[in-house]
Scaffold this active site. Structure first.
Site, PDB file in Angstrom:
ATOM      1  N   TYR A   1       0.826  -1.209   0.000  1.00 35.62           N
ATOM      2  CA  TYR A   1       0.000   0.000   0.000  1.00 35.62           C
ATOM      3  C   TYR A   1       0.857   1.255   0.000  1.00 35.62           C
ATOM      4  CZ  TYR A   1      -3.918  -3.032   1.448  1.00 35.62           C
ATOM      5  OH  TYR A   1      -4.880  -4.002   1.536  1.00 35.62           O
TER       6      TYR A   1
ATOM      7  N   LEU B   1     -18.534  -2.571   1.471  1.00 33.03           N
ATOM      8  CA  LEU B   1     -19.414  -1.679   0.712  1.00 33.03           C
ATOM      9  C   LEU B   1     -19.102  -1.732  -0.782  1.00 33.03           C
ATOM     10  CD1 LEU B   1     -19.614   1.418   3.083  1.00 33.03           C
ATOM     11  CD2 LEU B   1     -21.346  -0.341   2.687  1.00 33.03           C
ATOM     12  N   GLY B   2     -18.465  -2.819  -1.201  1.00 29.56           N
ATOM     13  CA  GLY B   2     -18.201  -2.999  -2.631  1.00 29.56           C
ATOM     14  C   GLY B   2     -17.400  -1.869  -3.237  1.00 29.56           C
ATOM     15  N   PHE B   3     -16.314  -1.453  -2.527  1.00 32.15           N
ATOM     16  CA  PHE B   3     -15.438  -0.385  -3.028  1.00 32.15           C
ATOM     17  C   PHE B   3     -16.193   0.938  -3.134  1.00 32.15           C
ATOM     18  CE2 PHE B   3     -11.606   0.769  -5.634  1.00 32.15           C
ATOM     19  CZ  PHE B   3     -10.672   0.120  -4.855  1.00 32.15           C
ATOM     20  N   GLY B   4     -17.274   1.063  -2.374  1.00 27.35           N
ATOM     21  CA  GLY B   4     -18.077   2.282  -2.412  1.00 27.35           C
ATOM     22  C   GLY B   4     -19.285   2.201  -3.324  1.00 27.35           C
TER      23      GLY B   4
ATOM     24  N   LEU C   1     -21.825   0.295  -3.180  1.00 24.23           N
ATOM     25  CA  LEU C   1     -23.079   0.088  -2.451  1.00 24.23           C
ATOM     26  C   LEU C   1     -23.544   1.331  -1.708  1.00 24.23           C
ATOM     27  CD1 LEU C   1     -22.409  -3.546  -1.196  1.00 24.23           C
ATOM     28  CD2 LEU C   1     -24.105  -2.828  -2.880  1.00 24.23           C
ATOM     29  N   THR C   2     -22.770   2.408  -1.729  1.00 25.94           N
ATOM     30  CA  THR C   2     -23.221   3.660  -1.133  1.00 25.94           C
ATOM     31  C   THR C   2     -24.081   4.451  -2.106  1.00 25.94           C
ATOM     32  OG1 THR C   2     -21.337   4.992  -1.905  1.00 25.94           O
ATOM     33  CG2 THR C   2     -21.064   3.792   0.178  1.00 25.94           C
ATOM     34  N   GLY C   3     -24.072   4.073  -3.378  1.00 25.53           N
ATOM     35  CA  GLY C   3     -24.854   4.777  -4.385  1.00 25.53           C
ATOM     36  C   GLY C   3     -24.224   6.041  -4.917  1.00 25.53           C
ATOM     37  N   LYS C   4     -22.944   6.237  -4.613  1.00 25.21           N
ATOM     38  CA  LYS C   4     -22.335   7.511  -5.016  1.00 25.21           C
ATOM     39  C   LYS C   4     -21.814   7.522  -6.446  1.00 25.21           C
ATOM     40  CE  LYS C   4     -17.750   6.449  -3.038  1.00 25.21           C
ATOM     41  NZ  LYS C   4     -16.797   6.848  -1.978  1.00 25.21           N
TER      42      LYS C   4
END
Length: 282
Positions: free
Chosen positions: A52, A236-239, A241-244
């Site tokens: 990383y 959250l599926g790399f974001g 699933l937040t809908g953004k």
């Protein structure tokens, strides 16, 4: 938070703070603020890796561990309050700056990688040391089918366990784990550890969320029957699933701060696929 037991004397908060954005899209100052806030909220489990920040670049190799190490050095007593997990990178996946293209996760490579992580993290011991991805050829990072024609020479599972045993006996590692592993791999690591009296893996870190449920395809039974814990990454599926994100992987509105919006290379990977975005919207 009620602690979760990974091993008799390894208890962690049920939420682990992943740190792979530290040093790329998250500055050191912001990273330290996030770490402070997480600890204040009762999150005492931190996960990082030698490769990383992400997206991986030669210039930022080890940056996340370095940032965490400076945070620990500036806060006396905090190291004793947290469980610190990191990972040794597997054979190169387009990252020749990590032990070269021909590296096969040998005993010497694992030990050297651990020494490097200890220096960057400014600690004497790693609580959970994980193999980031298998040395052998396996379908991972979104691939589904095993292709034996892609097999290459690499260190055996037994050799990798012997390296971990050396580190545990030296007091540099407390427990060992896996990541991006298959049911076969988890079973073999446990079988060989028990057969040869070597460290038994306590956890496997694999993706698990509403748009990646591959864990439920046999790995769940393997972990249940062998007593191996799951560290679910990208919950959250790399974001997604937040809908953004919209259907191209770009942010709907506001500053393009999400990883898919910031880094075009990531929109071409598993979480940026049209199918993943469609599934997340459903």
């Amino acid at each position: 938070m009620t602690p979760v037991t990974l091993a008799p004397d390894l208890r962690v908060s049920p939420i682990c703070l992943g740190t792979m954005t530290f040093g790329e899209q998250v500055s050191e100052a912001d990273a330290h603020a996030i770490l402070d806030q997480a600890l204040a909220l009762g999150i005492d489990f931190l996960d990082t890796a030698e490769m990383y920040s992400v997206p991986a670049r030669a210039e930022t190799y080890g940056a996340t561990e370095t940032i965490i190490g400076r945070w620990l050095a500036q806060r006396p007593g905090v190291r004793q309050r947290i469980v610190l997990a990191t990972k040794v990178a597997g054979p190169s996946r387009g990252m020749p700056w990590i032990r070269g293209e021909q590296a096969g996760l040998t005993k010497a490579e694992i030990i050297a990688a651990c020494e490097g992580s200890l220096r960057r993290l400014r600690t004497d011991v790693i609580d959970l040391y994980q193999i980031h991805w298998p040395a052998r050829n396996v379908p991972m990072f979104g691939a589904l089918a095993f292709d034996p024609s892609k097999d290459k020479p690499c260190a055996s599972i037994l050799e990798q366990l012997e390296a971990m045993d050396t580190l545990v006996r030296a007091g540099k590692v407390r427990y060992v784990g896996l990541s991006n592993e298959t049911p076969y791999g988890v079973h073999e690591f446990v079988r060989l550890a028990e057969q040869h009296g070597l460290p038994r893996v306590v956890s496997v870190q694999n993706p698990y969320c509403l748009i990646n449920r591959s864990y439920e395809n046999a790995l769940d039974e393997t972990c249940h029957r062998l007593g191996v814990g799951l560290l679910a990454y990208s919950p959250l599926g790399f974001g997604l699933l937040t809908g953004k994100y919209d259907d191209t992987g770009l942010a709907h509105a506001g500053p393009p701060q999400g990883r898919l919006a910031l880094f075009e290379s990531m929109r071409k990977q598993r979480w940026g696929r049209p199918e993943a975005l469609a599934a997340a919207r459903r």
